[in-house]
Design an enzyme around this catalytic site. Structure first.
Site, PDB file in Angstrom:
ATOM      1  N   LYS A  22     -53.693 -31.135  41.827  1.00  0.00           N
ATOM      2  CA  LYS A  22     -53.013 -32.329  41.311  1.00  0.00           C
ATOM      3  C   LYS A  22     -52.558 -33.235  42.453  1.00  0.00           C
ATOM      4  CE  LYS A  22     -48.495 -32.048  40.146  1.00  0.00           C
ATOM      5  NZ  LYS A  22     -47.555 -33.035  40.722  1.00  0.00           N
ATOM      6  N   ASN A  23     -51.901 -32.632  43.448  1.00  0.00           N
ATOM      7  CA  ASN A  23     -51.267 -33.456  44.477  1.00  0.00           C
ATOM      8  C   ASN A  23     -52.258 -33.991  45.513  1.00  0.00           C
ATOM      9  OD1 ASN A  23     -48.905 -33.207  43.152  1.00  0.00           O
ATOM     10  ND2 ASN A  23     -48.006 -31.674  44.520  1.00  0.00           N
ATOM     11  N   ARG A  92     -43.633 -40.359  39.298  1.00  0.00           N
ATOM     12  CA  ARG A  92     -43.214 -40.917  40.584  1.00  0.00           C
ATOM     13  C   ARG A  92     -44.384 -41.172  41.527  1.00  0.00           C
ATOM     14  NH1 ARG A  92     -37.986 -40.340  41.475  1.00  0.00           N
ATOM     15  NH2 ARG A  92     -38.365 -40.551  43.690  1.00  0.00           N
ATOM     16  N   CYS A 116     -34.663 -38.328  39.278  1.00  0.00           N
ATOM     17  CA  CYS A 116     -35.669 -37.305  39.008  1.00  0.00           C
ATOM     18  C   CYS A 116     -34.958 -35.985  38.757  1.00  0.00           C
ATOM     19  CB  CYS A 116     -36.582 -37.189  40.224  1.00  0.00           C
ATOM     20  SG  CYS A 116     -37.745 -35.821  40.145  1.00  0.00           S
ATOM     21  N   ARG A 121     -34.822 -38.014  45.451  1.00  0.00           N
ATOM     22  CA  ARG A 121     -36.169 -38.453  45.832  1.00  0.00           C
ATOM     23  C   ARG A 121     -36.319 -39.951  46.097  1.00  0.00           C
ATOM     24  NH1 ARG A 121     -40.478 -35.368  42.112  1.00  0.00           N
ATOM     25  NH2 ARG A 121     -41.788 -35.629  43.938  1.00  0.00           N
ATOM     26  N   PRO A 122     -35.609 -40.464  47.077  1.00  0.00           N
ATOM     27  CA  PRO A 122     -35.776 -41.886  47.414  1.00  0.00           C
ATOM     28  C   PRO A 122     -37.146 -42.155  48.045  1.00  0.00           C
ATOM     29  CG  PRO A 122     -34.357 -40.816  49.023  1.00  0.00           C
ATOM     30  CD  PRO A 122     -34.645 -39.788  47.966  1.00  0.00           C
ATOM     31  N   VAL A 123     -37.509 -43.442  48.170  1.00  0.00           N
ATOM     32  CA  VAL A 123     -38.792 -43.805  48.801  1.00  0.00           C
ATOM     33  C   VAL A 123     -38.555 -44.703  50.018  1.00  0.00           C
ATOM     34  CG1 VAL A 123     -40.243 -43.493  46.748  1.00  0.00           C
ATOM     35  CG2 VAL A 123     -39.103 -45.694  47.135  1.00  0.00           C
ATOM     36  N   ASP A 124     -37.352 -44.565  50.624  1.00  0.00           N
ATOM     37  CA  ASP A 124     -36.987 -45.423  51.752  1.00  0.00           C
ATOM     38  C   ASP A 124     -37.959 -45.284  52.930  1.00  0.00           C
ATOM     39  OD1 ASP A 124     -35.658 -42.791  51.658  1.00  0.00           O
ATOM     40  OD2 ASP A 124     -34.987 -43.309  53.678  1.00  0.00           O
ATOM     41  N   GLN A 125     -38.556 -44.117  53.105  1.00  0.00           N
ATOM     42  CA  GLN A 125     -39.457 -43.919  54.249  1.00  0.00           C
ATOM     43  C   GLN A 125     -40.794 -44.629  54.047  1.00  0.00           C
ATOM     44  OE1 GLN A 125     -38.271 -42.416  57.130  1.00  0.00           O
ATOM     45  NE2 GLN A 125     -36.422 -42.630  55.879  1.00  0.00           N
ATOM     46  N   ASP A 304     -42.943 -26.012  45.853  1.00  0.00           N
ATOM     47  CA  ASP A 304     -43.619 -25.985  44.551  1.00  0.00           C
ATOM     48  C   ASP A 304     -43.920 -24.565  44.066  1.00  0.00           C
ATOM     49  OD1 ASP A 304     -43.513 -28.723  44.498  1.00  0.00           O
ATOM     50  OD2 ASP A 304     -45.601 -29.030  45.099  1.00  0.00           O
ATOM     51  N   ILE A 326     -35.914 -28.359  50.405  1.00  0.00           N
ATOM     52  CA  ILE A 326     -36.606 -29.649  50.269  1.00  0.00           C
ATOM     53  C   ILE A 326     -35.930 -30.559  49.236  1.00  0.00           C
ATOM     54  CG2 ILE A 326     -38.831 -30.787  49.808  1.00  0.00           C
ATOM     55  CD1 ILE A 326     -38.979 -29.019  52.286  1.00  0.00           C
ATOM     56  N   ARG A 396     -48.364 -31.773  32.521  1.00  0.00           N
ATOM     57  CA  ARG A 396     -48.486 -32.789  33.568  1.00  0.00           C
ATOM     58  C   ARG A 396     -49.277 -32.261  34.753  1.00  0.00           C
ATOM     59  NH1 ARG A 396     -43.225 -35.935  35.283  1.00  0.00           N
ATOM     60  NH2 ARG A 396     -44.825 -36.578  36.751  1.00  0.00           N
TER      61      ARG A 396
HETATM   62  N1  EPU Z   1     -37.534 -38.203  51.013  1.00  0.00           N
HETATM   63  C1  EPU Z   1     -36.653 -39.210  51.359  1.00  0.00           C
HETATM   64  N2  EPU Z   1     -37.145 -40.489  51.517  1.00  0.00           N
HETATM   65  C2  EPU Z   1     -38.460 -40.779  51.327  1.00  0.00           C
HETATM   66  C3  EPU Z   1     -39.346 -39.752  50.981  1.00  0.00           C
HETATM   67  C4  EPU Z   1     -38.854 -38.478  50.825  1.00  0.00           C
HETATM   68  O1  EPU Z   1     -35.461 -38.980  51.516  1.00  0.00           O
HETATM   69  O2  EPU Z   1     -38.832 -41.954  51.476  1.00  0.00           O
HETATM   70  C5  EPU Z   1     -37.030 -36.831  50.855  1.00  0.00           C
HETATM   71  C6  EPU Z   1     -37.135 -36.339  49.410  1.00  0.00           C
HETATM   72  O3  EPU Z   1     -36.036 -36.745  48.635  1.00  0.00           O
HETATM   73  C7  EPU Z   1     -37.224 -34.837  49.599  1.00  0.00           C
HETATM   74  C8  EPU Z   1     -38.013 -34.703  50.897  1.00  0.00           C
HETATM   75  O4  EPU Z   1     -37.872 -35.954  51.570  1.00  0.00           O
HETATM   76  O5  EPU Z   1     -35.958 -34.299  49.745  1.00  0.00           O
HETATM   77  C9  EPU Z   1     -39.475 -34.390  50.743  1.00  0.00           C
HETATM   78  O6  EPU Z   1     -40.046 -35.229  49.755  1.00  0.00           O
HETATM   79  P1  EPU Z   1     -41.568 -35.684  49.767  1.00  0.00           P
HETATM   80  O7  EPU Z   1     -41.612 -37.154  49.950  1.00  0.00           O
HETATM   81  O8  EPU Z   1     -42.348 -34.851  50.705  1.00  0.00           O
HETATM   82  O9  EPU Z   1     -42.008 -35.350  48.275  1.00  0.00           O
HETATM   83  P2  EPU Z   1     -43.000 -36.194  47.413  1.00  0.00           P
HETATM   84  O10 EPU Z   1     -44.029 -36.762  48.300  1.00  0.00           O
HETATM   85  O11 EPU Z   1     -42.259 -37.084  46.505  1.00  0.00           O
HETATM   86  C10 EPU Z   1     -44.744 -34.290  47.011  1.00  0.00           C
HETATM   87  C11 EPU Z   1     -45.339 -33.609  45.819  1.00  0.00           C
HETATM   88  C12 EPU Z   1     -44.281 -32.727  45.178  1.00  0.00           C
HETATM   89  C13 EPU Z   1     -43.809 -31.705  46.218  1.00  0.00           C
HETATM   90  C14 EPU Z   1     -43.295 -32.426  47.459  1.00  0.00           C
HETATM   91  C15 EPU Z   1     -42.889 -31.492  48.577  1.00  0.00           C
HETATM   92  C16 EPU Z   1     -47.023 -35.161  45.101  1.00  0.00           C
HETATM   93  C17 EPU Z   1     -47.505 -36.144  44.088  1.00  0.00           C
HETATM   94  N3  EPU Z   1     -45.824 -34.605  44.885  1.00  0.00           N
HETATM   95  O12 EPU Z   1     -43.661 -35.065  46.515  1.00  0.00           O
HETATM   96  O13 EPU Z   1     -44.904 -32.059  44.100  1.00  0.00           O
HETATM   97  O14 EPU Z   1     -42.797 -30.900  45.681  1.00  0.00           O
HETATM   98  O15 EPU Z   1     -44.298 -33.324  47.960  1.00  0.00           O
HETATM   99  O16 EPU Z   1     -43.949 -30.687  48.955  1.00  0.00           O
HETATM  100  O17 EPU Z   1     -47.717 -34.881  46.060  1.00  0.00           O
HETATM  101  C18 EPU Z   1     -44.976 -30.840  42.086  1.00  0.00           C
HETATM  102  O18 EPU Z   1     -46.211 -30.849  42.207  1.00  0.00           O
HETATM  103  O19 EPU Z   1     -44.372 -30.138  41.239  1.00  0.00           O
HETATM  104  C19 EPU Z   1     -44.194 -31.691  42.974  1.00  0.00           C
HETATM  105  C20 EPU Z   1     -42.932 -32.030  42.719  1.00  0.00           C
END
Ligand code: EPU
Length: 417
Positions: A22-23, A92, A116, A121-125, A304, A326, A396
């Site tokens: 999926k990811n 997301r 969430c 789970r912010p997207v600031d990065q 996960d 995480i 999902r």
């Molecule tokens: N984070 C920030 N700011 C950002 C981005 C991330 O603070 O801009 C924080 C998050 O809040 C979290 C940490 O950094 O605490 C790691 O988050 P990451 O961005 O790596 O997670 P993601 O990309 O949103 C993906 C997978 C998730 C998986 C995580 C961690 C996809 C579509 N989703 O999420 O998958 O848990 O990486 O490995 O690839 C799942 O499949 O059940 C799932 C939740």
């Protein structure tokens, strides 16, 4: 809302075929936005999240031709550079259209994801990286509005390791002017799978699989053929299911080289594993032993898989400590497992689990994708009947899970709403 009805106690046997990840599939579908040519994808899992992503991409004008696990994407008529709130709030991963749209069309409007179940789970990065590459970004009425005539290569160091953040910036960098260096990049195999596809499309990327990705921007990308990498989380989920229920199952189309830590933990729990090219056999005849673990980024223990291993610890011999580093709220399955007779206490980011000899079936509620999978595992091992509500979470991210388990001897059926 559909439910799953599980009568626990059956041992599992036979073969289960693993689907595409999926990811990996979700960012790879978004890579279709980067080119006017056609991407021919195979091994795309049949999931609700994939259907949601295809719906979003279709709204943008991406041509989509789907035949089961094969999908052809053609991006020669993209005419809407927007991901609306209605789509992003259900998934997301929709944020993954931001980088490709901005890089190819110079503009993108993507709803901010909002809250969430498993953490903030912010997207600031994602935003910080694109700004460093010269994008002008404003937040208006709940939307990220990004503009850049042409992104410029630069060095980006993210504050933390982020999987979709790395993927967004990687896709954006493929079409930027000059070289982008992504430091602190996520090393998850799904990031590598996306990078491998991008290279087939003509992108110039060095350091794939490492935490430093170097991307030399090109003026355009072309079509490619690609088979999505096997789902390591689905693989490990079925391994846990056999470890909990007992039995002898061979998983096909699996990749064992990207599962090291999970396999080590299963061996520590007493599971017998043998593997070859594309397959892994799991045998379990005894009660599992409790294992301690702490989630971290790849190649560490995956967040996960935290819930599914916790299900195993619930019926294990001994006590264990499980630490989630995480996401700040990824213990929603704990209260449901305790309803099945488990003994788990949470203190901050750590759950202390005292193994019990037997769980007993009860009605429970799925709260997120991996929590749902953990409840299925607990129910397979429990005595009596468990009814799992809200399994749309499971749909999902798992490709026909109940059909695969039922073919392996589990007493599991879907109860239609
Ligand atoms: N984070 C920030 N700011 C950002 C981005 C991330 O603070 O801009 C924080 C998050 O809040 C979290 C940490 O950094 O605490 C790691 O988050 P990451 O961005 O790596 O997670 P993601 O990309 O949103 C993906 C997978 C998730 C998986 C995580 C961690 C996809 C579509 N989703 O999420 O998958 O848990 O990486 O490995 O690839 C799942 O499949 O059940 C799932 C939740």
């Amino acid at each position: 809302m559909d439910k799953l009805l599980i009568n626990g106690g059956n041992r599992l046997s036979g073969e289960i075929a693993i689907s595409g990840a999926k990811n990996a599939a979700l960012p790879i579908l978004c890579a279709g936005l980067l080119t006017a040519s056609t991407l021919h994808l195979s091994n795309v899992p049949r999931l609700q999240d994939v259907a949601t992503m295809l719906k979003l991409l279709r709204q943008m004008g991406l041509g989509i031709d789907q035949d089961g696990e094969r999908i052809a994407l053609t991006g020669n008529a993209i005419d809407r550079l927007e991901a609306p709130y209605e789509m992003v709030k259900t998934m997301r991963a929709s944020i993954l259209v931001l980088g490709p749209l901005l890089a190819r069309f110079g503009e993108a409007k993507v709803s901010l994801p909002g809250g969430c179940a498993i953490g903030s789970r912010p997207v600031d990065q994602h935003i910080k990286g694109l700004q460093a590459m010269g994008a002008e970004i404003t937040i208006e009425a709940g939307y990220i509005h990004a503009r850049a005539k042409k992104l410029k290569g630069t060095r980006v160091v993210t504050d933390m390791i982020t999987v979709t953040g790395t993927e967004n910036l990687l896709m954006a960098a493929t079409l930027a002017d000059g070289e982008t260096v992504l430091e602190n990049a996520a090393r998850e195999p799904e990031v590598g799978d996306l990078a491998n596809l991008l290279v087939k499309m003509g992108a110039k990327i060095d350091g794939i699989g490492s935490d430093r990705l170097m991307i030399q921007g090109v003026s355009s990308l072309g079509g490619a053929e690609h088979a999505v990498i096997a789902d390591r989380i689905e693989t490990a989920t079925f391994l846990c299911a056999v470890a909990a229920a007992g039995g002898d199952v061979t998983l096909k189309n699996a990749r064992t080289d990207i599962l090291d830590v999970a396999l080590d933990k299963l061996r520590e729990a007493g599971v017998v594993l043998t593997s070859g090219d594309g397959w892994i056999r799991v045998q379990m005849a005894a009660r599992p032993k409790a294992v301690n673990f702490r989630t971290t980024e790849y190649p560490g223990f995956p967040t996960d898989m935290q819930a599914q291993f916790m299900a195993l610890n619930c019926i294990a011999d001994g006590s264990s400590r499980v630490t989630e580093t995480i996401f700040e709220n990824r213990f929603m399955h704990v209260q449901e497992m305790n309803r099945l007779g488990a003994s788990i206490i949470i203190d901050g980011h750590t759950a202390s689990v005292t193994g019990v000899e037997q769980l007993i079936g009860a009605p429970v509620m799925a709260t997120d994708l991996r929590a749902s999978a953990s409840l299925v595992i607990a129910a397979l091992a429990a005595r009596g009947q468990t009814l799992i509500d809200r399994i749309y979470h499971l749909d999902r991210g798992y490709d026909r899970m109940e059909a695969k388990l039922s073919a392996a001897g589990a007493d599991i059926k879907r109860v239609k709403a």
